[in-house]
Design an enzyme around this catalytic site. Structure first.
Site, PDB file in Angstrom:
ATOM      1  CG  ASP A 143       7.892  -6.164 -25.865  1.00 10.35           C
ATOM      2  OD1 ASP A 143       8.458  -5.816 -26.927  1.00 10.35           O
ATOM      3  OD2 ASP A 143       6.680  -5.985 -25.657  1.00 10.35           O
ATOM      4  CE  LYS A 163       4.676  -5.492 -22.631  1.00 10.41           C
ATOM      5  NZ  LYS A 163       5.100  -6.681 -23.399  1.00 10.41           N
ATOM      6  CE  LYS A 210       3.307  -4.385 -25.911  1.00  9.75           C
ATOM      7  NZ  LYS A 210       4.092  -5.486 -26.509  1.00  9.75           N
TER       8      LYS A 210
END
Length: 222
Positions: A93, A156, A186
């Protein structure tokens, strides 16, 4: 009991990255995180790159790059991501340069993501943290487009460390509409209840980043 989506506890667990990114986290804390993740049946654990390698049988191992500010040179983010994958991370991430997004320099955002994508090739899933609470709707859309163009697998919402806030249903909906199912979404940051998780899933989240996974899952039916 969360009922705005017809999901069971196990179905929601399969969407969760059980997360420990606190700077004071110890090796013992990570061991406990993995044990709890296996007990809860979540999809992945997400830990700081300095904690790798992590042995987590039956659980995907994720980590972060350029975290939490995003104010790292792209080559540093790429090197950090590549080392993490070499040490067993299956997902990374990364945090974008949020200032570039705020300034409308989406070419710089695109280039930043491309460096990390190329650094890890297709050896790991790449999630792009956009810090949605700090961006306008226009910037959210443009950054999501850049992430898709760069070959990311997910966008995300948040690091969970930014003062502007974390996951928000409006941002998730906008992100989902922009990537149209071609990328995962996400939601992370400040998700503490089953009701909040259900609202984000309804808005389009396909993965949840949680540090309080048990409390959230306890609100879903078996």
């Amino acid at each position: 009991m969360a009922d705005s989506v017809s999901l069971t506890r196990s179905e929601v667990a399969a969407m969760i990255d059980h997360t420990l990114l606190a700077p004071e986290a110890t090796s013992a804390d990570v061991t406990a995180l993995v044990a709890e993740a296996r007990e809860l049946g979540v999809y992945a654990v997400c830990v700081s790159p300095a904690m790798l390698p992590v042995r987590a049988p039956g659980v995907v191992v994720a980590t972060v790059a350029g975290f939490p500010s995003g104010k790292h040179h792209s080559l540093i983010k790429g090197a950090e991501a590549r080392l993490a994958v070499d040490q067993g991370a299956a997902e990374v991430d990364m945090v974008i340069d949020i200032g570039a997004a705020v300034a409308g320099d989406y070419a710089a955002v695109l280039a930043d993501i491309i460096v990390v994508r190329e650094a890890i090739d297709q050896r790991a899933v790449l999630k792009v943290i956009i810090e949605s609470a700090a961006l306008t709707d226009e910037a959210i859309v443009e950054v999501c487009r850049a992430a898709e163009q760069a070959g990311a697998d997910f966008v995300k919402t948040s690091t969970g460390f930014h003062p502007t806030g974390g996951a928000d249903p409006h941002a998730v909906r906008l992100m989902a509409d922009t990537v149209g199912g071609r990328l995962g979404i996400k939601a992370s940051g400040g998700i503490r209840t089953a009701e909040a998780a259900a609202e984000l899933i309804t808005a389009g989240a396909t993965r949840l980043g949680l540090s309080r996974s048990r409390a959230v899952l306890d609100g879903f039916p078996e």
